[in-house]
Scaffold this active site. Structure first.
Site, short mmCIF file in Angstrom:
data_model
loop_
_atom_site.label_atom_id
_atom_site.label_comp_id
_atom_site.label_asym_id
_atom_site.label_seq_id
_atom_site.Cartn_x
_atom_site.Cartn_y
_atom_site.Cartn_z
N ALA A 1 -18.76 53.87 -52.87
CA ALA A 1 -18.55 52.49 -52.39
C ALA A 1 -19.87 51.83 -51.95
O ALA A 1 -19.92 51.07 -50.99
CB ALA A 1 -17.53 52.46 -51.24
N HIS B 1 -16.38 56.34 -68.33
CA HIS B 1 -16.98 56.86 -69.55
C HIS B 1 -16.80 58.38 -69.57
O HIS B 1 -16.14 58.93 -68.71
CB HIS B 1 -18.45 56.45 -69.62
CG HIS B 1 -18.64 54.96 -69.57
ND1 HIS B 1 -18.22 54.14 -70.59
CD2 HIS B 1 -19.16 54.13 -68.61
CE1 HIS B 1 -18.50 52.87 -70.26
NE2 HIS B 1 -19.05 52.85 -69.07
N GLN C 1 -11.28 57.57 -57.08
CA GLN C 1 -11.43 56.15 -56.74
C GLN C 1 -12.47 55.55 -57.69
O GLN C 1 -13.53 56.14 -57.88
CB GLN C 1 -11.90 56.07 -55.28
CG GLN C 1 -12.98 55.07 -54.95
CD GLN C 1 -12.41 53.68 -54.78
OE1 GLN C 1 -11.28 53.52 -54.31
NE2 GLN C 1 -13.17 52.67 -55.17
N THR C 2 -12.15 54.40 -58.28
CA THR C 2 -13.18 53.76 -59.10
C THR C 2 -13.00 52.24 -59.17
O THR C 2 -11.89 51.75 -59.01
CB THR C 2 -13.20 54.35 -60.53
OG1 THR C 2 -14.24 53.73 -61.27
CG2 THR C 2 -11.90 54.14 -61.26
N ARG C 3 -14.14 51.53 -59.37
CA ARG C 3 -14.10 50.09 -59.58
C ARG C 3 -14.79 49.73 -60.90
O ARG C 3 -15.08 48.59 -61.17
CB ARG C 3 -14.77 49.34 -58.42
CG ARG C 3 -16.07 49.92 -57.93
CD ARG C 3 -16.79 49.00 -56.99
NE ARG C 3 -17.78 48.23 -57.69
CZ ARG C 3 -19.07 48.58 -57.81
NH1 ARG C 3 -19.53 49.67 -57.26
NH2 ARG C 3 -19.90 47.81 -58.48
N ARG D 1 -20.72 12.71 -54.50
CA ARG D 1 -21.59 13.29 -55.55
C ARG D 1 -21.29 14.78 -55.67
O ARG D 1 -21.23 15.32 -56.78
CB ARG D 1 -23.06 13.10 -55.19
CG ARG D 1 -23.56 11.68 -55.38
CD ARG D 1 -25.04 11.66 -55.01
NE ARG D 1 -25.55 10.35 -54.71
CZ ARG D 1 -26.32 9.65 -55.53
NH1 ARG D 1 -26.62 10.11 -56.71
NH2 ARG D 1 -26.79 8.46 -55.16
N GLY E 1 -18.37 60.98 -54.87
CA GLY E 1 -19.59 61.27 -55.63
C GLY E 1 -20.81 60.72 -54.93
O GLY E 1 -20.85 60.55 -53.71
N ARG E 2 -21.81 60.39 -55.74
CA ARG E 2 -23.06 59.85 -55.23
C ARG E 2 -22.84 58.39 -54.88
O ARG E 2 -22.18 57.66 -55.61
CB ARG E 2 -24.09 59.98 -56.36
CG ARG E 2 -25.50 59.87 -55.93
CD ARG E 2 -26.43 59.94 -57.13
NE ARG E 2 -27.78 59.65 -56.69
CZ ARG E 2 -28.23 58.44 -56.51
NH1 ARG E 2 -27.46 57.39 -56.74
NH2 ARG E 2 -29.46 58.24 -56.08
N ASP E 3 -23.36 57.94 -53.73
CA ASP E 3 -23.33 56.53 -53.34
C ASP E 3 -21.93 55.93 -53.42
O ASP E 3 -21.71 54.87 -54.01
CB ASP E 3 -24.30 55.74 -54.25
CG ASP E 3 -24.61 54.38 -53.66
OD1 ASP E 3 -24.51 54.23 -52.44
OD2 ASP E 3 -24.94 53.45 -54.44
N HIS F 1 -17.40 60.41 -66.34
CA HIS F 1 -16.34 60.31 -65.33
C HIS F 1 -15.15 61.19 -65.72
O HIS F 1 -14.51 61.81 -64.87
CB HIS F 1 -15.85 58.87 -65.19
CG HIS F 1 -16.95 57.90 -64.88
ND1 HIS F 1 -17.48 57.07 -65.82
CD2 HIS F 1 -17.62 57.66 -63.74
CE1 HIS F 1 -18.43 56.35 -65.29
NE2 HIS F 1 -18.55 56.69 -64.02
N ILE G 1 -27.03 13.40 -62.62
CA ILE G 1 -28.25 13.41 -61.80
C ILE G 1 -28.30 14.73 -61.02
O ILE G 1 -29.31 15.40 -60.97
CB ILE G 1 -28.27 12.21 -60.83
CG1 ILE G 1 -28.33 10.90 -61.62
CG2 ILE G 1 -29.50 12.31 -59.90
CD1 ILE G 1 -28.32 9.65 -60.77
N ALA G 2 -27.17 15.09 -60.42
CA ALA G 2 -27.06 16.32 -59.60
C ALA G 2 -28.26 16.46 -58.66
O ALA G 2 -29.09 17.35 -58.84
CB ALA G 2 -26.91 17.54 -60.50
S1 PPS Z 1 -24.45 12.27 -59.41
O1 PPS Z 1 -25.32 12.04 -58.25
O2 PPS Z 1 -24.91 13.43 -60.17
O3 PPS Z 1 -23.04 12.36 -59.02
O4 PPS Z 1 -24.65 10.99 -60.35
P1 PPS Z 1 -24.03 10.79 -61.83
O5 PPS Z 1 -22.60 11.15 -61.86
O6 PPS Z 1 -24.92 11.51 -62.80
O7 PPS Z 1 -24.09 9.26 -62.07
C1 PPS Z 1 -25.25 8.66 -62.25
C2 PPS Z 1 -25.10 7.36 -63.04
O8 PPS Z 1 -24.45 6.38 -62.25
C3 PPS Z 1 -25.24 5.20 -62.16
N1 PPS Z 1 -25.36 4.88 -60.70
C4 PPS Z 1 -26.09 5.53 -59.77
N2 PPS Z 1 -26.96 6.58 -59.85
C5 PPS Z 1 -27.55 7.00 -58.71
N3 PPS Z 1 -27.33 6.46 -57.48
C6 PPS Z 1 -26.46 5.43 -57.36
N4 PPS Z 1 -26.23 4.91 -56.15
C7 PPS Z 1 -25.82 4.92 -58.53
N5 PPS Z 1 -24.92 3.94 -58.74
C8 PPS Z 1 -24.64 3.95 -60.07
C9 PPS Z 1 -26.52 5.46 -62.88
O9 PPS Z 1 -26.45 4.63 -64.04
C10 PPS Z 1 -26.50 6.91 -63.33
O10 PPS Z 1 -26.65 7.08 -64.71
P2 PPS Z 1 -27.88 7.80 -65.39
O11 PPS Z 1 -27.37 8.19 -66.75
O12 PPS Z 1 -28.24 9.04 -64.59
O13 PPS Z 1 -28.95 6.80 -65.43
#
Ligand code: PPS
Length: 570
Positions: A294, A202, A196-198, A450, A290-292, A205, A476-477
């Site tokens: 899964a 080498h 048996q191997t995942r 978002r 063998g040893r360990d 083995h 922005i994330a």
């Molecule tokens: S996110 O939150 O990561 O999905 O945002 P993103 O896709 O990066 O979009 C951000 C750009 O959209 C404009 N914008 C806003 N930003 C934040 N909040 C709100 N409510 C909003 N409405 C419009 C804004 O110009 C952002 O651009 P950047 O380049 O970040 O300034």
């Protein structure tokens, strides 16, 4: 359901119905509630239907499930260590009653089987984790799966099999238990040792398996798992190419390669029992442990989940009852002075025992360093280098995050130009505004939207990374959990560098290039990041940049230096 009695492995319980019944089931299924099987469930159902999980006749009933948890046995006393259950979401479960039937389909909608539902229940998953895996630590991959990915309700019942899940890959190496038994019979292989191997194999083995077979005077089956293994493992395509090289190293007519579509749980001792039952069903008489065996790696405290020989101890207690013999094996090491491999406990004092751990192999591959011939075959190393290229050949995502107006786009653009100038990989810029125009034009700025937006960026970046390019993302994330999800999506495929552009809210608002902050303050833009929607500061960013003290050129240079120090550019 067909019971086949064969010279190897005892009775086999195949769950496929006759051709005429299949036709009837297909017609009946059009009126039944349908469940699209997940990847894990597709693996499970394949082994249920083809008899790899004999004597199971379907997904476990509640009574069998309880009994497996409590005593490692089905309710009738048959040894069975792992609960094979059909998990669904609560919404779907509400449409089902006991006594009804469910059409089970693959991702393309092909009907694979009909489940006659005998039980519906909501399991205590933490208890299940503790009983089966001995822990509820989510570092254990099966516990993580159980608690975070599996549906909350279980359906149990008998299966009527219509067809096997389709595989486009390696059809020549995919044998059902009945097919493998028939081959063994035809070739006169009365004793068969399964390996048996995942992992890729080498020299150690090869030596170990060859010795095990010779010791038992048996033939050898290399039986790697190609269903689901431990997250982060080397993909099965690369592994199969490695096995194809290894198989040539055994004497002719002694050894065969066949692929097992099992979804492993990494359940240590219980999983070893399971592997033995499955291999018996596939017609094998022996299993190398063998040893360990899964083993799931380390827990949250950095400790091993199971003792290195726990699996051997448990299997030893049950091998007679199971009717398959364990071939326990010590780790093989290379003895320099003798230029040969020996089991670790046979190395004489004063001799130099060499070995290279899996982690060290990965490091050497990542850094493009030598892997010596005493450790592996050159053809195997060549295959591994193709799929695990050195860092300077891997794709990388550079993920900028920060407030609107923080300077993400400016730095991202400067970085793109510098990388294009270097010219060693294709570069794609996924700027917030560009993405919102081309990928996410229908989305707004609610939390849900978002998240969709960021996950789309993550998905595109993961594809670029997988294919060896630079993906520069600059949204922005604002949410930590979503950024974490993107990281998890990309890290197995290449590099991931999170860059927090940490310009303060006051400074962003003072600059207010697009006039959005003024509008947000006036209440004209709702849910504006930093004003009326949160920005969660990254906790694990690789780089933090404060644009107050740096020019865009200098900031981009910081990223370049990071890429260099991590080995992504040379
Ligand atoms: S996110 O939150 O990561 O999905 O945002 P993103 O896709 O990066 O979009 C951000 C750009 O959209 C404009 N914008 C806003 N930003 C934040 N909040 C709100 N409510 C909003 N409405 C419009 C804004 O110009 C952002 O651009 P950047 O380049 O970040 O300034």
């Amino acid at each position: 359901m067909t019971h086949l009695t064969a010279p190897h492995g005892g009775q086999l319980t195949e769950l496929y119905v006759s051709e005429s019944e299949q036709q009837q089931l297909k017609e009946l299924a059009t009126g039944l509630p349908s469940w699209d099987l997940t990847h894990r469930q597709l693996c499970d159902i394949e082994l249920l239907l083809n008899g790899g999980f004999s004597p199971l006749t379907g997904f476990l009933s509640k009574e069998d499930y309880q009994s497996v948890l409590d005593s490692t046995r089905l309710a009738d006393g048959t040894l069975w260590p792992i609960p094979v259950t059909l998990d669904v979401d609560a919404q779907f479960a509400e449409t089902i009653q006991t006594g009804s039937s469910v059409a089970l389909r693959d991702a393309e909608g092909v009907l694979l089987a009909v489940l006659e539902v005998s039980d519906i229940w909501t399991p205590d998953k933490t208890l299940e984790a503790q009983k089966v895996f001995g822990t509820d630590d989510q570092k254990h991959p099966a516990v993580d799966y159980l608690l975070n990915k599996a549906g909350e309700v279980y359906l149990g019942g008998r299966l009527k099999g219509v067809e096997a899940p389709n595989h486009y890959d390696y059809k020549g190496y995919r044998d059902t238990p009945a097919e493998l038994r028939a081959k063994f019979k035809k070739w006169g292989w009365r004793k068969v040792v399964a390996f048996q191997t995942r992992n890729p194999m080498h020299r150690a083995h090869q030596e170990l398996t060859f010795r095990a077979a010779r010791q038992e005077e048996a033939n050898l089956l290399i039986h790697p798992v190609v269903g689901m293994t431990k997250p982060g493992d080397i993909d099965h395509y690369s592994r199969v190419r490695c096995y194809e090289h290894i198989i040539k190293e055994y004497p002719e007519q002694t050894t065969m390669l066949s692929l097992l579509p099992l979804a492993m749980r990494m359940g240590g001792p219980r999983e070893a029992l399971w592997h033995a039952i499955i291999r018996k069903n596939y017609g094998c008489t022996h299993l190398i442990v063998g040893r360990d065996h899964a083993g799931p790696g380390k827990d949250s405290n950095g400790e091993d989940f199971y003792g290195p020989y726990d699996a051997q101890t448990l299997l030893q207690q049950h091998e007679e009852e199971l009717g398959i013999q364990m071939v326990p094996f010590q780790m093989m090491v290379y003895v320099k002075e003798k230029a040969e491999y020996l089991p670790a406990d046979e190395v004489e004092e004063g001799m130099t025992a060499l070995n290279i751990s899996g982690t060290e192999v990965r490091r050497r591959l990542a850094e493009g360093l030598e892997i010596p011939e005493w450790f592996s075959y050159p053809e195997v190393v060549k295959e591994l280098r193709k799929t695990s290229p050195a860092r300077d050949k891997q794709g990388v995502t550079i993920f900028f995050t920060g407030l609107s107006g923080a300077g993400k786009s400016t730095i991202a653009n400067a970085l793109m130009i510098k990388l294009l100038e270097m010219g060693n990989r294709p570069v794609t810029l996924l700027d917030g505004d560009i993405v919102r125009k081309h990928l996410s034009s229908e989305l707004g700025f609610s939390k849900e939207h978002r998240n969709i937006n960021i996950l789309r960026i993550g998905y595109v970046a993961s594809e670029i990374t997988k294919n060896g390019g630079f993906a520069i993302c600059a949204p922005i994330a604002p949410y930590q959990a979503t950024r974490r999800e993107v990281r998890a999506m990309i890290e197995p495929l290449g590099g991931f560098i999170e860059v927090h552009v940490a310009t303060s809210l006051e400074e962003c608002e003072r600059r207010d290039r697009k006039g959005l902050y003024a509008k947000a303050r006036a209440g004209l833009i709702k849910e504006f990041t930093g004003i009326s929607d949160p920005y969660e500061v990254p906790e694990q960013a690789e780089i933090t940049i404060d644009t107050l003290g740096l020019t865009p050129d200098e900031a981009a240079q910081e990223v370049i230096l990071k890429l260099e120090s991590e080995g992504y550019i040379r």
